[in-house]
Each structure stands twice: as C-alpha cells, then as structure tokens.
Design a protein around this motif. Structure first.
Motif, PDB file in Angstrom:
ATOM      1  N   ASN A  27       0.840  -1.209   0.000  1.00 38.19           N
ATOM      2  CA  ASN A  27       0.000   0.000   0.000  1.00 38.19           C
ATOM      3  C   ASN A  27       0.863   1.243   0.000  1.00 38.19           C
ATOM      4  OD1 ASN A  27      -2.210  -1.742   0.729  1.00 38.19           O
ATOM      5  ND2 ASN A  27      -3.193   0.072   1.590  1.00 38.19           N
ATOM      6  N   VAL A  28       0.311   2.288  -0.600  1.00 40.52           N
ATOM      7  CA  VAL A  28       0.917   3.616  -0.455  1.00 40.52           C
ATOM      8  C   VAL A  28       0.611   4.095   0.957  1.00 40.52           C
ATOM      9  CG1 VAL A  28       0.579   6.026  -1.140  1.00 40.52           C
ATOM     10  CG2 VAL A  28       0.664   4.231  -2.879  1.00 40.52           C
ATOM     11  N   ILE A  29       1.559   4.775   1.590  1.00 33.45           N
ATOM     12  CA  ILE A  29       1.245   5.457   2.849  1.00 33.45           C
ATOM     13  C   ILE A  29       1.559   6.940   2.692  1.00 33.45           C
ATOM     14  CG2 ILE A  29       3.480   4.766   3.905  1.00 33.45           C
ATOM     15  CD1 ILE A  29       1.896   4.874   6.632  1.00 33.45           C
ATOM     16  N   GLY A  31      -0.108  10.279   5.131  1.00 32.11           N
ATOM     17  CA  GLY A  31      -0.040  10.653   6.553  1.00 32.11           C
ATOM     18  C   GLY A  31      -0.157   9.451   7.487  1.00 32.11           C
ATOM     19  N   GLY A  32      -0.757   8.386   6.993  1.00 30.76           N
ATOM     20  CA  GLY A  32      -0.900   7.152   7.788  1.00 30.76           C
ATOM     21  C   GLY A  32      -2.009   7.200   8.826  1.00 30.76           C
ATOM     22  N   THR A  33      -2.802   8.275   8.862  1.00 32.53           N
ATOM     23  CA  THR A  33      -3.782   8.412   9.952  1.00 32.53           C
ATOM     24  C   THR A  33      -4.941   7.418   9.820  1.00 32.53           C
ATOM     25  OG1 THR A  33      -4.988  10.161   8.794  1.00 32.53           O
ATOM     26  CG2 THR A  33      -3.267  10.878  10.327  1.00 32.53           C
ATOM     27  N   ASP A  34      -5.225   6.973   8.615  1.00 32.94           N
ATOM     28  CA  ASP A  34      -6.246   5.929   8.446  1.00 32.94           C
ATOM     29  C   ASP A  34      -5.580   4.560   8.362  1.00 32.94           C
ATOM     30  OD1 ASP A  34      -8.875   4.911   8.074  1.00 32.94           O
ATOM     31  OD2 ASP A  34      -8.534   4.784   5.921  1.00 32.94           O
ATOM     32  N   GLY A 110      -2.771  14.343   8.128  1.00 32.46           N
ATOM     33  CA  GLY A 110      -3.621  13.799   7.064  1.00 32.46           C
ATOM     34  C   GLY A 110      -3.519  14.622   5.795  1.00 32.46           C
ATOM     35  N   THR A 111      -3.475  13.928   4.650  1.00 31.06           N
ATOM     36  CA  THR A 111      -3.321  14.585   3.352  1.00 31.06           C
ATOM     37  C   THR A 111      -4.642  14.547   2.581  1.00 31.06           C
ATOM     38  OG1 THR A 111      -2.720  12.507   2.284  1.00 31.06           O
ATOM     39  CG2 THR A 111      -0.915  13.789   3.266  1.00 31.06           C
ATOM     40  N   ILE A 112      -4.718  15.401   1.569  1.00 28.45           N
ATOM     41  CA  ILE A 112      -5.941  15.413   0.741  1.00 28.45           C
ATOM     42  C   ILE A 112      -6.065  14.087  -0.027  1.00 28.45           C
ATOM     43  CG2 ILE A 112      -4.791  16.653  -1.178  1.00 28.45           C
ATOM     44  CD1 ILE A 112      -8.320  17.525  -0.402  1.00 28.45           C
TER      45      ILE A 112
HETATM   46  C1  LIG Z   1      -9.688   9.839  15.099  1.00 25.68           C
HETATM   47  C2  LIG Z   1      -9.869  10.050  13.630  1.00 25.68           C
HETATM   48  C3  LIG Z   1     -10.836  10.940  13.186  1.00 25.68           C
HETATM   49  C4  LIG Z   1     -11.011  11.151  11.825  1.00 25.68           C
HETATM   50  N1  LIG Z   1     -11.972  12.020  11.420  1.00 25.68           N
HETATM   51  C5  LIG Z   1     -12.167  12.238  10.101  1.00 25.68           C
HETATM   52  C6  LIG Z   1     -13.165  13.163   9.682  1.00 25.68           C
HETATM   53  O1  LIG Z   1     -13.839  13.815  10.480  1.00 25.68           O
HETATM   54  N2  LIG Z   1     -13.355  13.331   8.342  1.00 25.68           N
HETATM   55  C7  LIG Z   1     -12.607  12.657   7.425  1.00 25.68           C
HETATM   56  O2  LIG Z   1     -12.797  12.866   6.219  1.00 25.68           O
HETATM   57  N3  LIG Z   1     -11.662  11.758   7.795  1.00 25.68           N
HETATM   58  C8  LIG Z   1     -11.403  11.542   9.109  1.00 25.68           C
HETATM   59  N4  LIG Z   1     -10.441  10.647   9.495  1.00 25.68           N
HETATM   60  C9  LIG Z   1      -9.772   9.781   8.492  1.00 25.68           C
HETATM   61  C10 LIG Z   1      -8.333  10.160   8.045  1.00 25.68           C
HETATM   62  O3  LIG Z   1      -7.521  10.413   9.089  1.00 25.68           O
HETATM   63  C11 LIG Z   1      -8.306  11.350   7.139  1.00 25.68           C
HETATM   64  O4  LIG Z   1      -9.216  11.101   6.114  1.00 25.68           O
HETATM   65  C12 LIG Z   1      -6.950  11.648   6.508  1.00 25.68           C
HETATM   66  O5  LIG Z   1      -7.097  12.715   5.588  1.00 25.68           O
HETATM   67  C13 LIG Z   1      -6.308  10.479   5.755  1.00 25.68           C
HETATM   68  O6  LIG Z   1      -5.118  10.960   5.125  1.00 25.68           O
HETATM   69  P1  LIG Z   1      -3.700  10.259   5.337  1.00 25.68           P
HETATM   70  O7  LIG Z   1      -2.738  11.029   4.512  1.00 25.68           O
HETATM   71  O8  LIG Z   1      -3.382  10.095   6.764  1.00 25.68           O
HETATM   72  O9  LIG Z   1      -4.004   8.842   4.651  1.00 25.68           O
HETATM   73  P2  LIG Z   1      -3.285   7.438   4.889  1.00 25.68           P
HETATM   74  O10 LIG Z   1      -3.750   6.834   6.157  1.00 25.68           O
HETATM   75  O11 LIG Z   1      -1.825   7.519   4.646  1.00 25.68           O
HETATM   76  O12 LIG Z   1      -3.926   6.630   3.667  1.00 25.68           O
HETATM   77  C14 LIG Z   1      -5.296   6.301   3.630  1.00 25.68           C
HETATM   78  C15 LIG Z   1      -5.552   5.395   2.411  1.00 25.68           C
HETATM   79  O13 LIG Z   1      -5.323   6.117   1.210  1.00 25.68           O
HETATM   80  C16 LIG Z   1      -4.312   5.502   0.427  1.00 25.68           C
HETATM   81  N5  LIG Z   1      -3.543   6.605  -0.157  1.00 25.68           N
HETATM   82  C17 LIG Z   1      -3.028   7.687   0.486  1.00 25.68           C
HETATM   83  N6  LIG Z   1      -2.449   8.530  -0.387  1.00 25.68           N
HETATM   84  C18 LIG Z   1      -2.599   7.968  -1.609  1.00 25.68           C
HETATM   85  C19 LIG Z   1      -2.205   8.349  -2.932  1.00 25.68           C
HETATM   86  N7  LIG Z   1      -1.551   9.483  -3.163  1.00 25.68           N
HETATM   87  N8  LIG Z   1      -2.519   7.534  -3.969  1.00 25.68           N
HETATM   88  C20 LIG Z   1      -3.194   6.376  -3.746  1.00 25.68           C
HETATM   89  N9  LIG Z   1      -3.593   5.955  -2.532  1.00 25.68           N
HETATM   90  C21 LIG Z   1      -3.298   6.744  -1.469  1.00 25.68           C
HETATM   91  C22 LIG Z   1      -3.508   4.634   1.392  1.00 25.68           C
HETATM   92  O14 LIG Z   1      -2.915   3.537   0.738  1.00 25.68           O
HETATM   93  C23 LIG Z   1      -4.599   4.200   2.362  1.00 25.68           C
HETATM   94  O15 LIG Z   1      -5.311   3.106   1.806  1.00 25.68           O
HETATM   95  C24 LIG Z   1     -10.204  10.442  10.866  1.00 25.68           C
HETATM   96  C25 LIG Z   1      -9.231   9.555  11.329  1.00 25.68           C
HETATM   97  C26 LIG Z   1      -9.048   9.358  12.684  1.00 25.68           C
HETATM   98  C27 LIG Z   1      -7.986   8.399  13.123  1.00 25.68           C
END
Ligand SMILES: Cc1cc2nc3c(=O)[nH]c(=O)nc-3n(C[C@H](O)[C@H](O)[C@H](O)COP(=O)(O)OP(=O)(O)OC[C@H]3O[C@@H](n4cnc5c(N)ncnc54)[C@H](O)[C@@H]3O)c2cc1C
Ligand code: SF4
Length: 325
Positions: A27-29, A31-34, A110-112
């Motif tokens: 998987n791509v990572i 921000g990793g928050t999900d 978290g990223t868009i």
């Molecule tokens: C406590 C908590 C509350 C939250 N509340 C909300 C909320 O209110 N609203 C909301 O929308 N979200 C919420 N989230 C979800 C999440 O944290 C956010 O959506 C955040 O923006 C995810 O971004 P990330 O960069 O951390 O993604 P990651 O965790 O890094 O990735 C998420 C998924 O996307 C894939 N991915 C990431 N980047 C790419 C890319 N460039 N190309 C292809 N695949 C990709 C990854 O492989 C993974 O499957 C919450 C999470 C937590 C833990």
C-alpha cells in the motif's frame, strides 16, 4: 502489528515499481492516519506486506493556481488547505470541509490524497482483529444488514453485493461539488468517476496507481460554494452526514448547481434531483427546502437511520441557502 517492509520512495516511478513488485500486497502510505490504525487493529484478514512512503518524494504538496485550475498536490495537508487564503476565498466548500475534518493533530498529518482514498466506515468492518469477516472482506454475510445500522447507508447497498457501509470523507463531497479532477500516475479522472461502488475498493485506482494531484477548475465569478457537516461532537468526529453545494447564478437565478452528500452511501452521493430542481430558480427559503426534499427523494433508510434522512434534507437546505447572492 504484523511485520511489514517499509520503503521511502524517492520518485513516483520508484514508488510505482515497488507497488508493481508486490502485486497488490503493498500500500501507499501518506499521513498514515487511516492506514496505520487499520493495520494496528488488524481489521483486515491480511495486512499489507509492504508500505511505500510517498512523503519522501519532493514536490507533492503544492497548492497553486495555474492555467485555470487550482492544483493541490496529493500530500497537501488538510490543515494547510483549511487556512489557504485562495482556497478560503474562491473554493470555500473545500476550505470548510478541510477545517471540519477530524482534529488539529490529524489535519497536520492527514493529506488530501489520503482523505479521498481512505477506507469506508462500518463498525463491523472496522472491529479489531477481523471479528466480523463480512462480505466486504470476502466473507459470507453482511453483519450490518441483520445488525445495527444507525450510521449506515440511507441510499441502499453497493451495486452488486449490497454493502451498506458509508464513505466518510469530508473533502470528497466538496471536490465533487467543485467538479474536480484527480490526476494519477496513469490518467486524469473526473471526480464523478473516481469513487467505486464495487465491494472492497473505495476508488477506481488499480493496485499500482498513485494519486498525484487534485485539479479544480476555477469557479465562474458569479458562483458560490458551501460545506456543512453534522457530527455528534464538534471537536473531532466523523460526519454522520455532510453536504457540499456549489451554485452559479445569473440575474438572481441558478444557472448550474452541483450538490453532494457524503457518509450516506458507499460513495459520495450526488443529489441530482435537487440540482435539477434549482435550475432557473431563485435561491429562496422555500426553494432551498424543496431542493432539500428532492435530495432525499430516493432514500431507502431503515428505522435506526431514518434520522439521517432528516439531517441530509436540512443540510442541503441550509447549504443551498448559504449560496444565495
Ligand atoms: C480519530 C480520527 C478521526 C477522523 N476524522 C475524520 C473526519 O472527520 N473526516 C474525514 O474525512 N476523515 C477523518 N479521518 C480519516 C483520516 O484520518 C483522514 O481522512 C486523513 O485525511 C487520511 O489521510 P492520510 O494522509 O493520513 O491517509 P493514509 O492513512 O496515509 O492513507 C489512507 C488510504 O489512502 C491511500 N492513499 C493515500 N495517499 C494515496 C495516494 N496518493 N494515492 C493512492 N492511494 C493513497 C492509502 O494507501 C490508504 O489506503 C479520521 C481519522 C481518525 C484516526
Ligand atoms: S455494511 Fe459492508 S462493511 Fe459493513 S458488515 Fe456489511 S458488508 Fe461488511
């Protein structure tokens, strides 16, 4: 957490070639928050064997206007999007959606790209240690169907298998309302075609495809957009229902409208009946209420989540009203 390999990719080509090598098991990572929460909780039968970090690739976090588009790199942080002056003034639905996502800590990580690619929400699916090996995980049944559906789809199940989970992204409906495009390592996809109703995937991306940029066409001068979210807690919470509206008017009448609800279906739900109703009308309280009603015309809720239909109706009404000239 189970062991996995970790790669800091230096370029997009390198990231794609690692994904290719792992054939669907990496998987791509971002921000990793999900993703990391899912892996720690072991919600899936198989965790990825490798993570490909794209934060080590320079230049993927730009926010800039260019050639009639606002270009937002996939790694742009939600917090930066929420506070960007251009986005706040011209793409207000997106700024507000980013501002209302999660908590400051998560918005700083978290990223868009991760926000629109995040996995669905269903408390059976997300239960730790894969306690409910449901349809979406290749199992034999949907636990929500016979169980507690208070936060599940109000517009029926996914096309083939009937999964009632919801897509929880806050920024996705804003991007739908603004008619965005998603640029990947392979192609440019209109946001209307980006999300997936097939089981087990939330987007149309293939196993080795990476989102690189979001592109939003510059809105017409006489257009406005708005985002509203209903959640139980204001400080940090996923949406129970959210809604984004973008309206272009001329001479006091609506010329075009895009209205999108989320957290109500397995992918962002375009309220096309409400959009059609508004064309040629003035934005008045009565017309906004009619649009709100039209938005939920096709709802198929259950007793437990009927309240979500009322919430969706109210959000559409208020978001449309806030786009009045
Ligand atoms: C406590 C908590 C509350 C939250 N509340 C909300 C909320 O209110 N609203 C909301 O929308 N979200 C919420 N989230 C979800 C999440 O944290 C956010 O959506 C955040 O923006 C995810 O971004 P990330 O960069 O951390 O993604 P990651 O965790 O890094 O990735 C998420 C998924 O996307 C894939 N991915 C990431 N980047 C790419 C890319 N460039 N190309 C292809 N695949 C990709 C990854 O492989 C993974 O499957 C919450 C999470 C937590 C833990
Ligand atoms: S709603 Fe979907 S994710 Fe939830 S238990 Fe049913 S099949 Fe699984």
């Amino acid at each position: 957490m189970k062991k996995f390999a970790h790669f800091n990719a230096k370029t997009l080509d390198e990231a794609v070639s690692i994904l290719e090598r792992y054939r669907g098991k990496a998987n791509v990572i971002a921000g990793g928050t999900d993703l990391l929460g899912q892996m720690k909780d072991r919600i899936l039968p198989n965790n990825p064997e490798a993570l490909v970090n794209i934060k080590s690739i320079p230049g993927l976090d730009i926010i800039t206007e260019q050639g009639g588009f606002l270009k937002i790199g996939t790694l742009a942080l939600l917090e930066d999007i929420a506070h960007n002056a251009v986005i706040k003034s011209k793409y207000s639905a997106l700024a507000e959606a980013a501002r209302r996502t999660a908590s400051p800590h998560i918005r700083e990580m978290g990223t868009i790209g991760g926000n629109i690619c995040q996995d669905i929400r269903c408390w059976y699916y997300r239960n730790p240690d894969n306690r409910f090996p449901c349809l979406r995980k290749g199992g034999g049944r949907c636990y929500a169907l016979d169980g507690d559906k208070r936060y599940h789809s109000i517009f029926g199940g996914s096309v083939k298998e009937g999964c009632l989970a919801v897509h929880p992204s806050d920024t996705a409906p804003a991007l739908v309302s603004l008619g965005a495009y998603v640029q990947t390592t392979k192609r440019k996809i209109h946001i209307d075609d980006f999300f997936q109703v097939e089981i087990s995937r939330t987007t149309v991306l293939d196993d080795k495809e990476i989102v690189t940029e979001i592109q939003i066409p510059e809105p017409a001068k006489n257009s406005r957009s708005a985002f509203l979210k209903y959640a139980f807690r204001k400080s940090i919470d996923f949406p129970i229902v959210n809604c984004a509206v973008s309206v272009t008017s001329a001479g006091g009448q609506v010329e075009s409208a895009r209205i999108c609800l989320n957290a109500v279906f397995v992918k962002p739900y375009r309220a096309t009946k409400a959009e059609e109703y508004l064309i040629g009308k003035k934005i008045t309280k009565a017309n906004a209420e009619r649009a709100g009603k039209a938005a939920v015309d096709d709802a198929k809720s259950f007793e437990e989540n009927d309240y979500m239909v009322n919430a969706a109706k109210a959000l559409v009404t208020r978001a449309v009203l806030s786009c009045a000239e």
